[in-house]
Enzyme design. Structure first.
Site, PDB file in Angstrom:
ATOM      1  CB  ALA A  85      -0.921  -0.011   1.213  1.00 32.70           C
ATOM      2  CD  GLU A 133      12.049  -8.336 -13.552  1.00 31.86           C
ATOM      3  OE1 GLU A 133      11.297  -8.105 -12.583  1.00 31.86           O
ATOM      4  OE2 GLU A 133      11.861  -7.855 -14.684  1.00 31.86           O
TER       5      GLU A 133
HETATM    6  N1  THU Z   1       7.374  -5.087 -12.232  1.00 29.34           N
HETATM    7  C1  THU Z   1       8.183  -6.161 -12.133  1.00 29.34           C
HETATM    8  O1  THU Z   1       7.978  -7.041 -11.285  1.00 29.34           O
HETATM    9  N2  THU Z   1       9.256  -6.245 -12.974  1.00 29.34           N
HETATM   10  C2  THU Z   1       9.564  -5.313 -13.923  1.00 29.34           C
HETATM   11  O2  THU Z   1      10.600  -5.421 -14.588  1.00 29.34           O
HETATM   12  C3  THU Z   1       8.681  -4.166 -14.137  1.00 29.34           C
HETATM   13  C4  THU Z   1       7.555  -4.017 -13.186  1.00 29.34           C
HETATM   14  C5  THU Z   1       6.224  -4.986 -11.318  1.00 29.34           C
HETATM   15  C6  THU Z   1       6.309  -3.859 -10.323  1.00 29.34           C
HETATM   16  C7  THU Z   1       4.854  -3.639  -9.975  1.00 29.34           C
HETATM   17  O3  THU Z   1       4.502  -4.537  -8.937  1.00 29.34           O
HETATM   18  C8  THU Z   1       4.121  -4.044 -11.238  1.00 29.34           C
HETATM   19  O4  THU Z   1       5.042  -4.765 -12.033  1.00 29.34           O
HETATM   20  C9  THU Z   1       3.546  -2.886 -12.026  1.00 29.34           C
HETATM   21  O5  THU Z   1       4.518  -1.984 -12.362  1.00 29.34           O
END
Ligand code: THU
Length: 156
Positions: A66, A75
């Site tokens: 939140a 990653e």
């Molecule tokens: N997100 C990832 O887990 N990896 C990425 O390389 C880009 C974005 C996640 C972060 C957030 O929880 C969601 O995707 C939306 O941005």
């Protein structure tokens, strides 16, 4: 002034069936991890699977909060856990996949800039290239090393 051009090679596939077996397995693990992501705010679930030189596969998924900046990408969840558990074992590859509202991405999922920087540091530190398998339901793209996705990088 002179001009320099940077070229990168991207291996492209239309289905996991076309991938070498090790890449297909890693992408499958990332897809499984994606389904367990904690993403109640974005509804964008990301999964990552890291293959270590000792053959271990470490999975992670995005963890949201939140208090937005407190969350972390899939990653880095996987990479930090891998390096915490096996600090001296080089990383061979990472696979990534994502879904939005239950629908698997149709375009390859590319790691964000922060994750590229983290990946690059592990690649540089270990001296071993890290293969990046960027998946989706259809198209899959692979680069052989992190520096292909982050050229001209800051290394401290
Ligand atoms: N997100 C990832 O887990 N990896 C990425 O390389 C880009 C974005 C996640 C972060 C957030 O929880 C969601 O995707 C939306 O941005």
């Amino acid at each position: 002034m002179t001009k320099k051009t940077i070229e990168i090679t991207i291996h492209c596939a239309d289905s996991p069936i076309q991938l070498p077996a090790a890449d297909a397995t890693l992408l499958q693990k990332a897809t499984q991890a994606m389904q367990q992501a904690y993403a109640p705010y974005s509804h964008f679930r990301v999964g990552a699977a890291v293959l270590l030189e000792n053959g271990k596969i470490i999975c992670g998924n995005n963890q949201e909060n939140a208090a937005y900046p407190s969350g972390l990408c899939a990653e880095r969840v996987a990479l930090f856990y891998a390096n915490a558990q096996y600090p001296n074992i080089p990383i061979r590859a990472i696979a990534i996949n994502a879904e939005k509202d239950g629908h698997e991405s149709l375009e390859p999922v590319y790691p964000c800039g922060n994750c590229r920087q983290v990946l690059l540091e592990y690649e540089t530190h270990s001296g071993h290239p890290i293969r990046i398998i960027m998946g989706s339901a259809r198209k899959i793209q692979i680069v052989d090393r992190v520096s292909d996705l982050l050229p001209l990088s800051f290394t401290g």
